[in-house]
Design a protein around this motif. Structure first.
Motif, PDB file in Angstrom:
ATOM      1  N   ARG A  95      -9.858   5.481  -5.218  1.00 36.51           N
ATOM      2  CA  ARG A  95      -8.929   6.595  -5.059  1.00 36.51           C
ATOM      3  C   ARG A  95      -8.877   7.395  -6.361  1.00 36.51           C
ATOM      4  O   ARG A  95      -8.732   6.834  -7.427  1.00 36.51           O
ATOM      5  CB  ARG A  95      -7.555   6.043  -4.731  1.00 36.51           C
ATOM      6  CG  ARG A  95      -6.519   7.093  -4.392  1.00 36.51           C
ATOM      7  CD  ARG A  95      -5.245   6.413  -3.898  1.00 36.51           C
ATOM      8  NE  ARG A  95      -4.357   7.354  -3.258  1.00 36.51           N
ATOM      9  CZ  ARG A  95      -3.474   8.086  -3.910  1.00 36.51           C
ATOM     10  NH1 ARG A  95      -3.362   8.010  -5.197  1.00 36.51           N
ATOM     11  NH2 ARG A  95      -2.698   8.934  -3.237  1.00 36.51           N
ATOM     12  N   PHE A 126      -1.332  -1.112  -5.824  1.00 31.55           N
ATOM     13  CA  PHE A 126      -2.690  -1.424  -5.433  1.00 31.55           C
ATOM     14  C   PHE A 126      -3.241  -2.741  -5.945  1.00 31.55           C
ATOM     15  O   PHE A 126      -3.903  -3.448  -5.191  1.00 31.55           O
ATOM     16  CB  PHE A 126      -3.621  -0.261  -5.819  1.00 31.55           C
ATOM     17  CG  PHE A 126      -3.335   0.974  -5.023  1.00 31.55           C
ATOM     18  CD1 PHE A 126      -3.348   2.219  -5.620  1.00 31.55           C
ATOM     19  CD2 PHE A 126      -3.041   0.899  -3.665  1.00 31.55           C
ATOM     20  CE1 PHE A 126      -3.087   3.363  -4.890  1.00 31.55           C
ATOM     21  CE2 PHE A 126      -2.763   2.036  -2.923  1.00 31.55           C
ATOM     22  CZ  PHE A 126      -2.796   3.280  -3.534  1.00 31.55           C
ATOM     23  N   LEU A 130      -3.669   5.378   3.725  1.00 30.43           N
ATOM     24  CA  LEU A 130      -4.310   5.852   2.508  1.00 30.43           C
ATOM     25  C   LEU A 130      -4.718   7.311   2.625  1.00 30.43           C
ATOM     26  O   LEU A 130      -4.670   8.053   1.662  1.00 30.43           O
ATOM     27  CB  LEU A 130      -5.531   4.990   2.187  1.00 30.43           C
ATOM     28  CG  LEU A 130      -5.214   3.609   1.610  1.00 30.43           C
ATOM     29  CD1 LEU A 130      -6.485   2.782   1.530  1.00 30.43           C
ATOM     30  CD2 LEU A 130      -4.592   3.743   0.234  1.00 30.43           C
ATOM     31  N   SER A 131      -5.131   7.699   3.825  1.00 25.06           N
ATOM     32  CA  SER A 131      -5.545   9.096   3.964  1.00 25.06           C
ATOM     33  C   SER A 131      -4.365  10.032   4.143  1.00 25.06           C
ATOM     34  O   SER A 131      -4.530  11.225   4.207  1.00 25.06           O
ATOM     35  CB  SER A 131      -6.465   9.280   5.170  1.00 25.06           C
ATOM     36  OG  SER A 131      -7.089   8.110   5.514  1.00 25.06           O
ATOM     37  N   ILE A 154       0.824  -1.209   0.000  1.00 27.04           N
ATOM     38  CA  ILE A 154       0.000   0.000   0.000  1.00 27.04           C
ATOM     39  C   ILE A 154       0.854   1.253   0.000  1.00 27.04           C
ATOM     40  O   ILE A 154       0.598   2.200  -0.737  1.00 27.04           O
ATOM     41  CB  ILE A 154      -0.951  -0.021   1.195  1.00 27.04           C
ATOM     42  CG1 ILE A 154      -1.890  -1.195   1.012  1.00 27.04           C
ATOM     43  CG2 ILE A 154      -1.692   1.304   1.301  1.00 27.04           C
ATOM     44  CD1 ILE A 154      -3.077  -1.184   1.916  1.00 27.04           C
ATOM     45  N   ILE A 184      -9.782   1.652  -1.824  1.00 26.25           N
ATOM     46  CA  ILE A 184      -8.557   1.745  -2.620  1.00 26.25           C
ATOM     47  C   ILE A 184      -8.902   1.965  -4.083  1.00 26.25           C
ATOM     48  O   ILE A 184      -8.307   2.788  -4.771  1.00 26.25           O
ATOM     49  CB  ILE A 184      -7.731   0.453  -2.478  1.00 26.25           C
ATOM     50  CG1 ILE A 184      -7.269   0.284  -1.029  1.00 26.25           C
ATOM     51  CG2 ILE A 184      -6.534   0.485  -3.400  1.00 26.25           C
ATOM     52  CD1 ILE A 184      -6.536  -1.012  -0.779  1.00 26.25           C
ATOM     53  N   CYS A 209     -12.819   7.778   3.451  1.00 29.24           N
ATOM     54  CA  CYS A 209     -11.818   6.975   4.165  1.00 29.24           C
ATOM     55  C   CYS A 209     -11.946   7.165   5.663  1.00 29.24           C
ATOM     56  O   CYS A 209     -11.903   6.200   6.423  1.00 29.24           O
ATOM     57  CB  CYS A 209     -10.408   7.388   3.738  1.00 29.24           C
ATOM     58  SG  CYS A 209      -9.975   6.752   2.131  1.00 29.24           S
ATOM     59  N   HIS A 229       0.824   9.798  -0.685  1.00 29.05           N
ATOM     60  CA  HIS A 229      -0.451   9.669   0.030  1.00 29.05           C
ATOM     61  C   HIS A 229      -0.926  10.968   0.624  1.00 29.05           C
ATOM     62  O   HIS A 229      -2.112  11.249   0.667  1.00 29.05           O
ATOM     63  CB  HIS A 229      -0.333   8.602   1.116  1.00 29.05           C
ATOM     64  CG  HIS A 229      -0.165   7.227   0.566  1.00 29.05           C
ATOM     65  ND1 HIS A 229      -1.201   6.536   0.002  1.00 29.05           N
ATOM     66  CD2 HIS A 229       0.919   6.428   0.478  1.00 29.05           C
ATOM     67  CE1 HIS A 229      -0.775   5.340  -0.414  1.00 29.05           C
ATOM     68  NE2 HIS A 229       0.518   5.265  -0.141  1.00 29.05           N
TER      69      HIS A 229
END
Lengths: 372, 308, 747
Positions: free
Chosen positions: C332, C290, C376-377, C285, C329, C351, C400
């Motif tokens: 995104r 991904f 991810l955030s 990640i 994911i 998220c 990210h």
């Protein structure tokens, strides 16, 4: 042919194994075109300290349909080492490749096809060749310990079954040998007091030499003294590096000199050269005539370009009084072919008329080619 | 780093070695009175002897190659007070002892000749020598093709205060060395290590072809064993290195001003801790090598390249 | 001769050792081969036991040697070389008559020879016994560049393109300019990649090849990063963050799982509990890989039947969570120019909502899921916590947290990364760090320690970009250094036996200092045959190195002189304009004539066409020969003319004028007898004048010698006794001829 664009671009063949800076490229013109699909050529290298290499190549044209430029694939078929720089190279019948070296020796290599396939034209591009040395004879030297470079050789016309080879070098001698007979050489000592750079053998009784002071000499091979000596009054003392004879008119000879000029001579009237042109601004290493389009002379040079001079529409213009200063060669058309990012010299070119392929090799260790 | 040794097979101490102009040949001289010339064989990657011959009546102290435009010429100097010029004879075979022929013998020195050096080739075929009598002699072969004729152009006393008697000098205590300035854009200059004065002097040749002593490089506390003038390579200043018995290596920087040079000692290395015998700059004048009695060879490199 | 020096008898155990060097493997001297700046390179490695036994001095333990003292700002101590034969004893050399000496190679700046030499000649020292070491050690500090030939050639043609780019018409438009630079940069990287591939094809890789491969990998990484950070500036759809991510994955890829890890994963009963699984997933990640991440997540979805069992309900919840994470994911936002901030904000809130909704009994799982979402955030702590190196962390952070950031903003994001991670001191890492900070000068100074090719070509390309504009106002040293770096790179090429032409071409692109280096090195290229010679001359011609051209031609001429090929010698001396030397050669020929009475230089002259512009000595020889052949063919009138010409030209040495005067005698006699007018009165007067010149005291010696030699053959050849030192035969004949002329005139 007249539609050559003014600057062609040589396509660079970027290849990993040219084995060094290329000093000679030669097509195998001994086979008839219909005999095989393979277009073979050889390259020889120079200036590699330990050993130079001879490579045997195959080039195939693959067309993708009408109207598209055929693409070419090159592959190396065989390789061998060569002592000293390769100074001249030629294919002769019976699958033999003749080379001359800067250590003064003349070498012959037998090309052996190790591909056991029976049918020649279906061989799927993976034939393997072996180059085996069958002759190595040191013919030129200054003293016992000091070698003289063997600059060039020529083969007696119509002797292809038992080739008689005349070689010249920096020691100013002409040495005439048979390929596989190591017994007798015919040596013309002191053919020239300076070094001889190029040789032509257009007729059985006529050998033409070019020396390091811009002179042409004509010899009868049976005599020890030249029958004629001449030079170009316009380019006096400018060394001549290469010679070529016209494909059909055997009295016409072309030469390339150190200042980038080419000169056409008529051997019947050598007091004055016939035509001049200046396709380059630095040393011309090789010249040759187009085999079919006979007024077209190709030349390659230290300045990194290839020139094509068309002498067809040549008309000499004489100035009124002084014929020594006659400005000849005003009306030739010169086309140049070069590779954009190549600044390094081109040492050798050769042309295969059937596939219209012009290849050249030079000091950037790459083959450069184009279709003309 | 790769090291490749070869045995010079001398029967006695070696005193000097010299590479030829291209680095493909090598000459060694020794107390066994012989000179040996070696050539590098590309194919076998080894040095092979070209010839070996008895060159002098006593130990040969220094040896130098001339520029190839003058042919294959070597000069050697010896304890027997002579300088001899040798030329290679192509028609003799190798290792015959006759391949190098003596062309001239210069016997003006009144003491053993301690150092010789050919001038950079733009000055023609010139040789500078310095002997234990404290005199710098400059010879020139006016006709380059005739190596038998050498003219003594200048004789300069290195020690200006002692003009007199050479016999008062004792060989054993003096130690002289010299080095030409290799730059072609300057007047001819030589730096001479002046033995007992513990310094080095620069001699310059002016427009009237007169050699005069100019700047002095001092600061050493003992004999100067070796000097070397660095190739200039476009820098605005000159560098000279000296090696001395006082265990130091010094670098002097000469910046030009209207009368000559301003001398600054820019570096001093004490690392050897023992007498330093040899200093030499590399071809671009960027690395200095020094060797001394501590058995080590040191390489020095400048930290800042000022003009780049 | 004793092999054991008496005063050091306790040490040495060699026997043939003195004359044959021990077979030592010097290749292990890793640190010594370069001139690095950091201290770690000063330790030399210990080699074989033999060495330890002899306790050969290895220069170890010297530690940091950089001169701190301001008085010596320019120097820094470097490598220590070793002399393997003798024990390091500080008094050994001082007390003996020997010492070590060193000489540098004349053309290669890092090659030198070491030897043991005697300080005083044998005559000055008392007899002492010593161990004679006559070895000469040739040492080389450079790596062989032969293996890089193909690469250098390719790189040169790209360099050439880069040099021509500013002159092409696309250069004027900014966007086209960028494209050009990017293309060129891409070509360079391609060349690097090709070279790596060819190195990898070599079956047996020794240490050096492995080093090469890793060096080239480093170069590729640095180059690509420079391209991303510097060469692409205008708006386009590909954002910096994705570029950086691609870069990271190409240059520092996530390796395959190790055997252990694989086994762990395979043998584990429940993947969800396996630490390896999660750590791998985090990596995927972080690195934006991904598709693989999604696969991983899918693999922990467990199939369930729908029942109302409590446990299974939990499974369903977990499965749901996994699905939502996967959806997250997938959703995104892609980087495109019309991505609005809105799309991002929406996604981020999604998220965070999801994150808040994850509450599980299994805290382990909960933490992991939440961590993933945090990453991810763009939560920096989460990202940095799970990164294993500063590079990973940096790129992940940018990707990210700041997916839309520009190159100039990267700097400000770097703080947290470096607080957490330290950067390895090796030059590549340091250089990369500086590039991120956009401190290009500093980065380049680290590149110095990686490879000179990288340094020179990168600087050259960067100089063509508008770097000044991006780094607010601070003047860059790039431009000043460019030439220096190029020269440093090209210098070892200049003396390489094959790459020298390329080396000189590089110098042509160094306007200020290139020429000086060319002058120094062009004369040092050795040549054996005329072809190479001509090529060297071309370099001189192209660059206006007239003096060197002359030297090289002269050297060639002298080579021929030594093997007595006089024609070639003359041709080359004429080309070089060496009038003095030509004069000397002509004198040799004239002397031959004087000795033997025969013209032996005919053939030589035959090979040299002369005209009015050629050297006068050669012209003289040519005319003189003409005279003799005219006499032979009995063209006496023309012969007389030519003879007068020769005499008047005053080219030959004075003594030889005497010979010419002797030649006039038979002609004058002939003229009288046959009544042909061969000479005018004015000529006769000249002859008398020249007689007096020949009889000048200053040349008396040589004149007498000459006459003696001529006397030996003259009678035999010509039947005349016309030779005498006082030139009387000439004078008498002149008088008679004059009288004859007067007589005929008056008739």
């Amino acid at each position: 042919m007249d539609n050559l664009s003014s600057t062609y671009d040589l396509l660079g063949l970027s290849t990993k194994s040219t084995g060094g800076k290329i000093s000679k490229v030669r097509f195998d013109n001994t086979k008839q075109e219909f005999e095989s699909n393979e277009v073979l050529f050889a390259t020889g290298s120079w200036d590699t300290p330990k050993e130079n290499t001879l490579l045997l190549w195959n080039v195939e044209q693959v067309s993708f349909g009408l109207g598209e430029q055929p693409s070419l694939t090159f592959s190396v078929l065989g390789k061998t080492t060569h002592e000293g720089d390769v100074t001249d190279m030629r294919f002769i019948g019976d699958n033999i490749l003749l080379t001359s070296s800067s250590n003064g020796s003349l070498n012959a290599f037998q090309i052996i096809n190790t591909n056991t396939s029976d049918f020649m034209d279906q061989s799927v591009g993976t034939s393997n060749y072996q180059l085996q040395m069958i002759m190595n004879r040191r013919l030129h030297s200054f003293t016992d310990t000091k070698n003289a470079s063997l600059n060039s050789f020529a083969i007696k016309p119509h002797s292809i079954n038992d080739p008689l080879v005349a070689t010249v070098g920096e020691d100013g001698r002409i040495v005439i040998v048979r390929i596989e007979d190591s017994v007798k050489d015919h040596v013309i000592e002191d053919a020239d007091a300076s070094s001889i750079k190029a040789i032509l053998w257009p007729r059985s009784n006529e050998i033409i030499l070019a020396n390091g002071c811009g002179q042409l000499r004509i010899f009868d091979p049976r005599e020890n003294k030249p029958t004629t000596i001449c030079h170009d009054p316009i380019n006096i003392r400018v060394p001549i590096n290469c010679l070529a004879f016209h494909p059909s008119k055997v009295h016409k000879v072309a030469s390339g000199n150190n200042k980038g000029g080419v000169t056409i001579w008529d051997t019947r009237k050598l007091t004055e050269p016939e035509k001049h042109a200046q396709p380059h601004n630095s040393r011309v290493w090789e010249v040759f005539y187009h085999p079919y389009y006979q007024e077209l002379l190709f030349s390659c040079s230290e300045d990194g370009t290839i020139g094509a001079v068309n002498f067809a529409d040549f008309t000499p213009t004489f100035s009124s009084q002084d014929s020594m200063n006659a400005v000849k060669g005003q009306n030739v058309t010169i086309r140049k072919i070069g590779f954009k990012s190549n600044e390094l010299p081109i040492n050798s070119i050769d042309y295969h008329p059937h596939s219209k392929l012009l290849i050249s090799g030079g000091d950037n260790e790459n083959l450069l080619y184009t279709l003309i | 780093m790769s090291v490749q040794p070869f045995d010079s097979l001398h029967e006695d101490l070696i005193h000097d070695v010299a590479y030829d102009f291209y680095g493909k040949r090598f000459v060694t001289c020794s107390s066994d009175q012989k000179l040996k010339v070696w050539e590098f064989n590309q194919e076998t990657n080894t040095w092979e002897q070209v010839d070996s011959w008895k060159a002098h009546e006593c130990s040969v102290l220094k040896v130098a190659w001339a520029h190839p435009e003058f042919g294959q010429v070597i000069a050697s100097c010896s304890f027997d007070r002579s300088i001899r010029i040798w030329e290679e004879q192509e028609h003799e075979s190798k290792n015959s002892g006759k391949r190098w022929m003596e062309k001239a013998r210069l016997i003006d020195a009144k003491g053993s000749v301690q150092d010789i050096a050919f001038a950079p080739n733009f000055m023609g075929l010139r040789l500078a020598s310095i002997a234990a009598d404290g005199v710098l002699r400059i010879y020139e072969a006016l006709e380059v093709s005739d190596l038998t004729q050498w003219t003594l152009m200048d004789e300069i006393n290195v020690h200006s205060s002692r003009n007199a008697n050479p016999s008062t000098f004792k060989d054993a205590e003096e130690s002289y060395c010299l080095s030409w300035c290799p730059s072609r854009y300057q007047f001819p200059m030589i730096v001479v290590g002046c033995g007992k004065e513990n310094s080095a002097k620069i001699f310059r040749c002016d427009q009237n072809s007169k050699w005069r002593s100019c700047e002095i490089l001092d600061g050493h506390q003992d004999l100067v064993h070796d000097v070397d003038w660095a190739p200039n390579m476009g820098r605005s200043y000159q560098l000279i290195a000296t090696a001395s018995k006082d265990t130091r290596v010094r670098i002097y920087k000469l910046t030009g001003n209207k009368d000559g040079f301003k001398v600054d000692a820019v570096a001093e290395f004490l690392d050897h801790d023992r007498e330093v015998w040899k200093v030499k700059w590399n071809v671009t004048g960027t690395i200095l090598s020094s060797a001394g009695d501590d058995g080590k060879v040191r390489l020095w490199k400048g930290k800042n390249n000022i003009d780049y | 001769m004793s092999l054991f020096p008496e005063h050091n008898s306790n040490i040495l155990q060699f026997t043939p050792f003195t004359f044959e060097p021990p077979p030592v493997d010097y290749s292990q001297f890793e640190g010594i081969s370069s001139f690095p700046s950091s201290t770690q390179f000063y330790e030399a490695s210990v080699i074989t036991e033999a060495f330890l036994k002899e306790d050969a001095y290895l220069g170890k333990g010297k530690g940091k040697q950089v001169e701190e003292n301001d008085l010596k700002p320019e120097t820094r101590k470097q490598t220590i070389f070793l002399n393997p034969l003798f024990k390091y004893d500080s008094n050994f050399w001082s007390t003996s008559n020997q010492s070590t000496g060193v000489k540098f190679h004349p053309t290669r700046s890092k090659d030198f020879a070491c030897y043991v030499f005697g300080k005083e000649p044998k005559e000055k020292v008392k007899k002492e016994s010593f161990t004679l070491d006559t070895q000469i050690y040739n040492c080389s500090l450079v790596h062989d560049i032969d293996s890089r030939r193909v690469f250098y050639n390719e790189a040169f043609s790209i360099f050439r393109e880069a040099a021509r780019a500013p002159f092409s018409k696309e250069w004027r438009e900014k966007s086209m300019r960028e494209k050009l630079l990017c293309d060129i940069s891409w070509n360079y990287v391609n060349a690097i990649v090709n070279h790596i591939k060819s190195l990898q094809e070599i079956p047996i890789k020794d240490k050096q090849i492995q080093n090469e491969i890793s060096t080239f990998r480093d170069m590729m990484a640095i180059w690509e990063l420079c391209r991303i950070m510097y060469f692409i500036k205008s708006e386009r759809y590909q954002r910096l963050s994705t570029d950086l991510l691609t870069w990271l994955n190409e240059c520092y890829p996530l390796g395959a799982l190790t055997e252990e890890e694989l086994n762990e994963l395979r043998d584990s009963p429940n993947l969800r509990n396996t630490v390896t699984f999660w750590s791998r997933l985090y990596k995927l990640i972080l690195r934006g890989l991904f598709p693989q991440a999604i696969n991983f997540l899918r693999s922990i979805i467990m199939a369930v039947e729908i029942t109302s069992d409590q446990i299974i309900n939990r499974e369903i919840i977990i499965n749901d969570i996994i699905q939502s994470v996967i959806k997250c994911i997938k959703s995104r936002p892609k980087m495109s120019s019309y991505d609005t901030g809105l799309a991002w904000r929406n996604w981020l809130s999604q998220c965070s909502q999801l994150q808040k909704s994850i509450i599980l009994e299994n805290k382990f799982l909960e933490e992991n899921f939440i961590m993933i979402l945090k990453i991810l955030s763009g939560d920096p702590d989460a990202i940095l916590a799970k990164s294993s190196s500063w590079l990973e962390g940096l790129v992940a952070l940018v990707y990210h947290k700041y997916p839309k950031c520009e190159t100039s903003d990267v700097r400000s994001t770097l703080g947290p990364v470096f607080i957490r991670f330290s950067v390895h001191p090796d030059p590549t890492s340091q250089a990369l760090k500086r590039i991120f900070y956009q401190r290009i000068d500093d980065a380049l100074s680290y590149c110095k320690h990686i490879d000179p090719w990288l340094l020179s070509h990168l600087t050259d390309l960067l100089c063509k970009t508008d770097l000044d504009e991006t780094i607010g106002g601070k003047s860059l040293l790039l431009h000043q250094h460019r030439e220096g770096y190029l020269i440093k790179f090209a210098e070892p090429l200049l003396t390489h036996s094959t790459l020298w032409q390329v080396g000189f071409k590089y110098l042509e692109h160094c306007e200020k200092f290139g020429k000086v280096f060319m002058e120094e090195f062009v004369g040092k290229i050795p040549f054996d045959n005329e072809r190479k010679f001509e090529k060297i001359l071309k370099i001189c011609e192209d660059n206006g190195l007239k003096f060197d051209e002359k030297c090289i031609i002269t050297t060639m001429g002298t080579k021929y002189m030594q093997i007595k090929r006089y024609a070639s010698t003359i041709i080359y001396y004429m080309r070089a304009g060496k009038d003095e030397s030509l004069k000397a050669i002509c004198n040799i020929f004239l002397t031959q004539y004087v000795e033997s009475g025969k013209i032996m230089f005919s053939e030589v002259l035959d090979s040299i066409p002369v005209d009015k512009n050629s050297n006068e000595s050669v012209n003289f020889l040519s005319r003189y020969r003409l005279y003799h052949s005219l006499i032979q063919d009995e063209f006496y009138v023309q012969a007389a003319q030519v003879l007068v010409e020769c005499l008047r030209s005053e080219i030959s040495p004075k003594e030889f004028w005497g010979v010419l005067l002797f030649h006039t005698v038979p002609l004058m006699k002939l003229g009288r007898r046959k009544g042909i007018k061969l000479f005018e009165k004015i000529h006769i007067d000249e002859f008398i004048y020249y007689c007096s010149q020949v009889l000048d005291k200053r040349i008396e010696d040589s004149w007498l010698k000459l006459v003696q030699r001529m006397k030996r053959w003259h009678y035999k050849e010509t039947g005349y006794f016309d030779i005498s030192e006082d030139l009387n035969p000439v004078k008498i004949e002149c008088e008679r001829y004059k009288k004859n002329l007067e007589k005929n005139h008056s008739v």
